[in-house]
Design a protein around this motif. Structure first.
Motif, PDB file in Angstrom:
ATOM      1  N   VAL A 491       3.378   7.916   6.584  1.00 42.51           N
ATOM      2  CA  VAL A 491       4.755   8.263   6.225  1.00 42.51           C
ATOM      3  C   VAL A 491       5.192   9.523   6.960  1.00 42.51           C
ATOM      4  O   VAL A 491       6.319   9.605   7.484  1.00 42.51           O
ATOM      5  CB  VAL A 491       4.880   8.450   4.696  1.00 42.51           C
ATOM      6  N   ILE A 504      11.356   3.356   6.908  1.00 40.76           N
ATOM      7  CA  ILE A 504       9.916   3.509   6.677  1.00 40.76           C
ATOM      8  C   ILE A 504       9.411   2.358   5.807  1.00 40.76           C
ATOM      9  O   ILE A 504       8.335   1.797   6.055  1.00 40.76           O
ATOM     10  CB  ILE A 504       9.613   4.866   6.022  1.00 40.76           C
ATOM     11  N   VAL A 515       8.072   4.352  -1.094  1.00 39.40           N
ATOM     12  CA  VAL A 515       8.238   5.282   0.031  1.00 39.40           C
ATOM     13  C   VAL A 515       8.786   6.615  -0.467  1.00 39.40           C
ATOM     14  O   VAL A 515       8.337   7.690  -0.034  1.00 39.40           O
ATOM     15  CB  VAL A 515       9.164   4.682   1.104  1.00 39.40           C
TER      16      VAL A 515
END
Length: 560
Positions: A491, A504, A515
């Motif tokens: 990430v 993402i 996320v």
């Protein structure tokens, strides 16, 4: 390399805790020549590496060879260990009893007090009658003394201690456990007894809520862990260990241990997995990640600790009446001497206060006043004193509230419970605000520092808001650099590329909510305020330099 050289190498590596090297050497020796000694050693090493199925397979083979060679005492001990592994690692009581029967026959043929002692010990542990349990364990201990076997004596002491604690003989039981732990970490050669004794100690401390004793023994285990690895090799014990770390404020390590406990629980009964899930839910609640906490709690049993955690999540989400109902139902079904009464009572008092029912809350803490005045454990005292302070504040008695909350802070310090200390310090600051704003600002600043360092986001935000209400600009506490997991490093790398959360999520095949949690965790561990800072850090330092399982370094000065 010849068989004898491989066995010598394996034994040397195992003695130093180099388990992978030991496994390779023993496997090489077995390939050269299938002997009971090499197979037995390979099985023990596989157990330390967490490969329980392979460990059992190798030691079962070794047992057969030992019986064929009339090595009855060694066969009895192999069967005893297999009984323990089936019982504790695989939760298979039927197979455990079968191996105990084999151990019994081998011990009878051996005619050894020590072999007989191991069998008697396990027969006692598998007996449902508490009186027969104690009698059997005392007999096993006597046989150990006669046979001069320190490992068996240590194991018998440890088991006696836990059984006595379970029967309410706390003081005597803990003395036995302390003696067993002293023996275990005092140079005992039988590492499996160290594991067993450590797990018994954590189980007993968990039963009586003696986290101070648990932390002290875990600290004593550090040297052992540095050489051999974690001694909490059973899933349930690993969950207990994670809970101790959680209470101590070592949240990242706690999460790592609890996740290991969940992974280890895949082949055992529901109990260890539920304990690990409950502790993880408690951690998520403390972190302010309430939706995750609620999801972890789904389907868990109705233990006292589960009720307290469920209620904490409900209270934080604004469902005070539901929290009170859960806790009242639990309290009504608890025995007066249950060590969890204090925690459930304090939580119910909080729920009643949130519902506006101050008088019921006052009755609750009044009924339990004798408990917190005489309790031997800091946590039991402190949670009730803190609840009494909250009740006094709700009734407008600021002087009594400040006195009680200050006493609770002292008790939480004594018990080394930083999250509870931060909460109590914030409550003390709020009570003090009207009559002494300057002192309130000091207490509020201490609470903010404590809660921010832990990563208790919601409580830290409340502390910061309180300080702002006094006209004080909160100083952002610098967190101790955390540990980025492999996923968090992914990430962070994508943040460095300027991707948004939805981008993402698409790249990593995760939900947007997941996320968002990863981004929040990365920012918290790096001690940063925004994703822009994190992206700049990733671009400058390079994510590849941030290794999984190691502290994050190179945090820019502007991050604090």
């Amino acid at each position: 390399m010849r068989y004898d050289d491989l066995v010598a190498e394996a034994r040397s590596a195992a003695a130093a805790g180099r388990w992978e090297q030991a496994r390779a050497a023993y496997a090489g020796a077995v390939a050269e020549r299938e002997t009971a000694g090499a197979l037995d050693g390979l099985g023990r090493v596989c157990w330390w590496l967490g490969d329980v199925r392979a460990a059992i397979e190798h030691r079962q083979h070794a047992f057969r060879l030992l019986v064929d060679a009339d090595a009855d005492e060694e066969a009895a001990r192999a069967a005893v260990d297999l009984c323990v592994w089936y019982l504790t690692n695989l939760d298979n009581v039927v197979a455990a009893r079968g191996w105990l029967a084999r151990a019994d026959r081998a011990a009878a043929r051996a005619g050894s007090d020590v072999a007989r002692g191991w069998v008697v010990l396990l027969q006692a542990l598998l007996d449902d009658d508490p009186d027969r349990q104690l009698t059997g364990l005392e007999r096993a201990r006597a046989l150990a003394v006669t046979g001069k076997d320190t490992a068996l004596e240590t194991m018998a002491l440890s088991d006696l201690g836990l059984v006595l604690v379970q029967r309410g003989q706390e003081e005597t039981g803990l003395v036995h456990l302390d003696e067993a732990m002293t023996s275990a970490f005092g140079g005992l050669d039988d590492l499996q007894v160290v594991v067993w004794s450590s797990c018994n100690m954590l189980a007993a401390c968990s039963l009586v809520d003696d986290l101070v004793r648990a932390r002290l023994w875990c600290r004593e285990a550090d040297r052992f862990m540095a050489r051999y690895g974690c001694p909490f090799l059973q899933a349930r014990c690993r969950a207990h260990f994670g809970s101790v770390l959680l209470a101590a404020g070592e949240w990242q390590q706690a999460e790592d241990e609890l996740r290991r406990a969940l992974a280890m629980s895949s082949e055992v009964g529901a109990g260890p997995a539920e304990e690990a899930r409950l502790a993880l839910a408690d951690l998520r609640c403390r972190q302010g990640r309430l939706e995750e906490a609620a999801e972890l709690l789904t389907g868990l049993g109705h233990t006292s600790r589960a009720a307290v955690t469920v209620a904490a999540v409900d209270l934080a989400r604004g469902f005070a009446s539901r929290a009170a109902a859960v806790l009242r139902d639990r309290l009504d079904r608890m025995a007066s001497g249950d060590p969890e009464v204090a925690a459930v009572t304090a939580a119910l008092a909080d729920a009643c206060l949130a519902c506006g029912d101050t008088e019921t809350a006052a009755d609750l803490v009044r009924e339990e006043a004798g408990v917190w005045q005489v309790s031997a454990h800091a946590r039991a005292r402190a949670v009730l004193v803190r609840a009494a302070g909250s009740v006094a504040a709700a009734r407008g008695d600021a002087e009594a509230a400040a006195r009680l909350l200050a006493a609770a802070c002292d008790a939480f310090r004594e018990g080394a419970l930083p999250f509870e200390l931060g909460q109590a310090m914030l409550a003390l600051a709020e009570v003090t605000a009207q009559r002494d704003p300057d002192l309130a600002a000091v207490h509020g600043g201490e609470a903010l520092e404590c809660l921010t360092t832990l990563g208790a986001a919601s409580e830290a935000a409340r502390a910061a808001a309180f300080l702002r209400s006094l006209g004080v600009t909160p100083s952002v506490a610098r967190r101790v650099p955390g540990v980025l997991t492999a996923r968090e490093r992914e990430v962070l790398a994508l943040l460095g590329q300027g991707l948004s959360n939805p981008e993402i999520a698409a790249r990593l095949f995760l939900s947007r909510k997941t996320v968002a949690h990863h981004v929040s965790s990365v920012l918290a561990k790096l001690g940063m305020r925004s994703r822009v800072e994190a992206a700049a850090y990733a671009a400058r330092v390079g994510v590849a330099r941030v290794e999984e399982g190691t502290p994050v370094r190179g945090i820019p000065d502007s991050a604090g």
